[in-house]
Design a protein around this motif. Structure first.
Motif, PDB file in Angstrom:
ATOM      1  N   TYR A  31       0.832  -1.200   0.000  1.00  0.00           N
ATOM      2  CA  TYR A  31       0.000   0.000   0.000  1.00  0.00           C
ATOM      3  C   TYR A  31       0.873   1.259   0.000  1.00  0.00           C
ATOM      4  CZ  TYR A  31      -4.131   2.804   1.017  1.00  0.00           C
ATOM      5  OH  TYR A  31      -5.149   3.703   0.948  1.00  0.00           O
ATOM      6  N   LEU A  32       1.961   1.223   0.772  1.00  0.00           N
ATOM      7  CA  LEU A  32       2.898   2.346   0.801  1.00  0.00           C
ATOM      8  C   LEU A  32       3.474   2.594  -0.595  1.00  0.00           C
ATOM      9  CD1 LEU A  32       4.647   4.447   2.353  1.00  0.00           C
ATOM     10  CD2 LEU A  32       6.319   2.596   2.619  1.00  0.00           C
ATOM     11  N   GLN A  33       3.888   1.539  -1.272  1.00  0.00           N
ATOM     12  CA  GLN A  33       4.432   1.684  -2.621  1.00  0.00           C
ATOM     13  C   GLN A  33       3.399   2.271  -3.572  1.00  0.00           C
ATOM     14  OE1 GLN A  33       5.803  -2.285  -3.386  1.00  0.00           O
ATOM     15  NE2 GLN A  33       7.724  -1.961  -2.286  1.00  0.00           N
ATOM     16  N   MET A  35       0.920   4.305  -2.727  1.00  0.00           N
ATOM     17  CA  MET A  35       0.749   5.715  -2.376  1.00  0.00           C
ATOM     18  C   MET A  35       1.925   6.556  -2.877  1.00  0.00           C
ATOM     19  SD  MET A  35      -2.185   5.979  -0.989  1.00  0.00           S
ATOM     20  CE  MET A  35      -2.045   7.674  -0.526  1.00  0.00           C
ATOM     21  N   GLN A  36       3.123   6.009  -2.816  1.00  0.00           N
ATOM     22  CA  GLN A  36       4.291   6.735  -3.296  1.00  0.00           C
ATOM     23  C   GLN A  36       4.281   6.871  -4.816  1.00  0.00           C
ATOM     24  OE1 GLN A  36       7.364   4.412  -1.371  1.00  0.00           O
ATOM     25  NE2 GLN A  36       7.546   5.907   0.289  1.00  0.00           N
ATOM     26  N   ALA A  37       3.722   5.885  -5.501  1.00  0.00           N
ATOM     27  CA  ALA A  37       3.640   5.940  -6.962  1.00  0.00           C
ATOM     28  C   ALA A  37       2.553   6.909  -7.437  1.00  0.00           C
ATOM     29  CB  ALA A  37       3.376   4.548  -7.523  1.00  0.00           C
ATOM     30  N   ALA A  38       1.491   7.050  -6.646  1.00  0.00           N
ATOM     31  CA  ALA A  38       0.374   7.928  -7.017  1.00  0.00           C
ATOM     32  C   ALA A  38      -0.103   8.690  -5.779  1.00  0.00           C
ATOM     33  CB  ALA A  38      -0.769   7.108  -7.603  1.00  0.00           C
ATOM     34  N   PRO A  39       0.660   9.700  -5.347  1.00  0.00           N
ATOM     35  CA  PRO A  39       0.306  10.433  -4.123  1.00  0.00           C
ATOM     36  C   PRO A  39      -0.949  11.290  -4.304  1.00  0.00           C
ATOM     37  CG  PRO A  39       2.152  11.484  -5.218  1.00  0.00           C
ATOM     38  CD  PRO A  39       1.859  10.226  -5.978  1.00  0.00           C
ATOM     39  N   PHE A  40      -1.559  11.637  -3.179  1.00  0.00           N
ATOM     40  CA  PHE A  40      -2.688  12.557  -3.200  1.00  0.00           C
ATOM     41  C   PHE A  40      -2.213  13.902  -3.748  1.00  0.00           C
ATOM     42  CE2 PHE A  40      -4.309   9.802   0.319  1.00  0.00           C
ATOM     43  CZ  PHE A  40      -5.495   9.418  -0.287  1.00  0.00           C
ATOM     44  N   PRO A  41      -3.089  14.666  -4.384  1.00  0.00           N
ATOM     45  CA  PRO A  41      -2.700  15.982  -4.922  1.00  0.00           C
ATOM     46  C   PRO A  41      -2.094  16.874  -3.830  1.00  0.00           C
ATOM     47  CG  PRO A  41      -4.892  15.389  -5.690  1.00  0.00           C
ATOM     48  CD  PRO A  41      -4.500  14.359  -4.666  1.00  0.00           C
ATOM     49  N   GLY A  42      -0.984  17.503  -4.162  1.00  0.00           N
ATOM     50  CA  GLY A  42      -0.331  18.418  -3.235  1.00  0.00           C
ATOM     51  C   GLY A  42       0.567  17.754  -2.213  1.00  0.00           C
ATOM     52  N   GLU A  43       0.729  16.433  -2.277  1.00  0.00           N
ATOM     53  CA  GLU A  43       1.579  15.727  -1.326  1.00  0.00           C
ATOM     54  C   GLU A  43       2.768  15.120  -2.053  1.00  0.00           C
ATOM     55  OE1 GLU A  43      -0.912  12.987   0.824  1.00  0.00           O
ATOM     56  OE2 GLU A  43      -1.898  14.613   1.896  1.00  0.00           O
ATOM     57  N   VAL A  44       3.903  15.084  -1.370  1.00  0.00           N
ATOM     58  CA  VAL A  44       5.120  14.534  -1.968  1.00  0.00           C
ATOM     59  C   VAL A  44       5.224  13.046  -1.637  1.00  0.00           C
ATOM     60  CG1 VAL A  44       6.369  16.716  -1.955  1.00  0.00           C
ATOM     61  CG2 VAL A  44       6.514  15.231   0.009  1.00  0.00           C
ATOM     62  N   PRO A  45       5.689  12.232  -2.577  1.00  0.00           N
ATOM     63  CA  PRO A  45       5.787  10.786  -2.340  1.00  0.00           C
ATOM     64  C   PRO A  45       6.642  10.416  -1.131  1.00  0.00           C
ATOM     65  CG  PRO A  45       6.058  11.258  -4.671  1.00  0.00           C
ATOM     66  CD  PRO A  45       6.047  12.586  -3.955  1.00  0.00           C
ATOM     67  N   ALA A  46       7.682  11.195  -0.848  1.00  0.00           N
ATOM     68  CA  ALA A  46       8.568  10.880   0.278  1.00  0.00           C
ATOM     69  C   ALA A  46       7.891  11.081   1.638  1.00  0.00           C
ATOM     70  CB  ALA A  46       9.820  11.733   0.208  1.00  0.00           C
ATOM     71  N   ARG A  49       4.934   7.102   4.925  1.00  0.00           N
ATOM     72  CA  ARG A  49       5.818   6.281   5.751  1.00  0.00           C
ATOM     73  C   ARG A  49       5.063   5.137   6.409  1.00  0.00           C
ATOM     74  NH1 ARG A  49       8.455  11.600   8.320  1.00  0.00           N
ATOM     75  NH2 ARG A  49       9.399  12.317   6.385  1.00  0.00           N
ATOM     76  N   LEU A  50       5.825   4.190   6.943  1.00  0.00           N
ATOM     77  CA  LEU A  50       5.278   3.038   7.690  1.00  0.00           C
ATOM     78  C   LEU A  50       5.753   3.096   9.137  1.00  0.00           C
ATOM     79  CD1 LEU A  50       6.011  -0.075   5.444  1.00  0.00           C
ATOM     80  CD2 LEU A  50       3.832   1.059   5.768  1.00  0.00           C
TER      81      LEU A  50
END
Length: 56
Positions: A31-33, A35-46, A49-50
């Protein structure tokens, strides 16, 4: 018995938001991967976290 959950959360600056909790660490990592591949608008993939939390 020790209950453990792995949470996916977003932390950037002073913002902290719990996204989802999982009993399976593998599923949380997948799930983390996602979210990092397709982040919410305005949020950075980095910012995604877990963390493993022991409930007992």
């Amino acid at each position: 018995m020790d209950d453990v959950v792995t949470i996916v959360y977003y932390a950037q600056g002073s913002a902290l938001r719990l996204i989802k909790a999982f009993r399976s660490a593998k599923r949380a990592q997948e799930y983390l991967q996602m979210m990092q591949a397709a982040p919410f608008p305005g949020e950075v993939p980095a910012g995604y976290r877990l963390r493993t939390i022991h409930l007992n």
